[in-house]
Design an enzyme around this catalytic site. Sequence first.
Site, mmCIF file in Angstrom:
data_model
loop_
_atom_site.group_PDB
_atom_site.id
_atom_site.type_symbol
_atom_site.label_atom_id
_atom_site.label_comp_id
_atom_site.label_asym_id
_atom_site.label_seq_id
_atom_site.Cartn_x
_atom_site.Cartn_y
_atom_site.Cartn_z
ATOM 1 N N CYS A 42 0.843 -1.196 0.000
ATOM 2 C CA CYS A 42 0.000 0.000 0.000
ATOM 3 C C CYS A 42 0.882 1.251 0.000
ATOM 4 C CB CYS A 42 -0.910 0.003 1.226
ATOM 5 S SG CYS A 42 -2.075 1.390 1.235
ATOM 6 N N ASP A 44 0.398 3.762 1.666
ATOM 7 C CA ASP A 44 0.345 4.340 3.022
ATOM 8 C C ASP A 44 1.752 4.610 3.571
ATOM 9 O OD1 ASP A 44 0.074 4.522 5.959
ATOM 10 O OD2 ASP A 44 -2.007 3.961 5.587
ATOM 11 N N ARG A 46 2.844 4.763 6.366
ATOM 12 C CA ARG A 46 3.238 4.011 7.569
ATOM 13 C C ARG A 46 3.724 2.602 7.264
ATOM 14 N NH1 ARG A 46 -2.510 4.701 10.254
ATOM 15 N NH2 ARG A 46 -2.983 4.167 8.083
ATOM 16 N N HIS A 98 -2.281 -4.073 4.943
ATOM 17 C CA HIS A 98 -2.103 -3.677 6.343
ATOM 18 C C HIS A 98 -3.450 -3.381 6.976
ATOM 19 C CE1 HIS A 98 -2.683 0.782 5.852
ATOM 20 N NE2 HIS A 98 -2.489 0.449 4.598
ATOM 21 N N CYS A 101 -6.196 -0.171 6.743
ATOM 22 C CA CYS A 101 -5.945 0.433 5.426
ATOM 23 C C CYS A 101 -7.118 1.356 5.044
ATOM 24 C CB CYS A 101 -5.784 -0.667 4.386
ATOM 25 S SG CYS A 101 -5.395 -0.022 2.738
HETATM 26 CO CO CO Z 1 -3.469 1.152 2.934
#
Ligand code: CO
Length: 210
Positions: A42, A44, A46, A98, A101
Amino acid sequence: MKSYNKLFENNKNWVAEKKKENPNFFNELSKGQTPEYLWIGCSDSRVPANEITGTQPGEMFVHRNIANMVVHSDMNLLSVLSYAVEVLKVRHIIVCGHYGCGGVLAAMGNKQYGLIDNWLRHIKDVYKMHHTELDSIKDETEKGRRFVELNVIEQVYDLCKTSIIQNAWKNNQEIFVHGWVYDLNDGLIKDLDVTFASNEELPKVYQFTM
Ligand code: CO
């Protein structure tokens, strides 16, 4: 000072550190790459692929998009996959989702977000496939976590359905396709145990033959 200036500072410090560990680090890297892994994760912020797996530059070929999707009409994904399999000859392909998400959770709801809804549609399709199981989970957090896992599993299937992976298997290239999920709460990665090494477990209609 502009906030982005710290990125250049960090970069210089990182170069110094790498050279201290190995004076030839950049010379060796500049010669080429032979990564063993392709990571599909992803976007993302993080979930930084190299950092959470302790891999170094050169070890992991990476593709990231919202909700780690394998969309078989996505030229970007297909190009990355084709290069990773046919040229770099990676041995392991990892789809890593994750928990928490944002893309998956948005796809679970009914709010409109604009252009991104067209991307989230692919995730909604996963919900539809698994609606019996997902609708039976009353706790919203638990439902979201399971949806994240099911989404990863479907992306693993979608990878295996591509002609790129199936042709590699047909040519006896050893490739393992894995589905993992990362937990933001404790930093640990869990193996969902959906590893594929051949197309035999796919529904018949998706199996390419000679
Ligand atoms: Co995500």
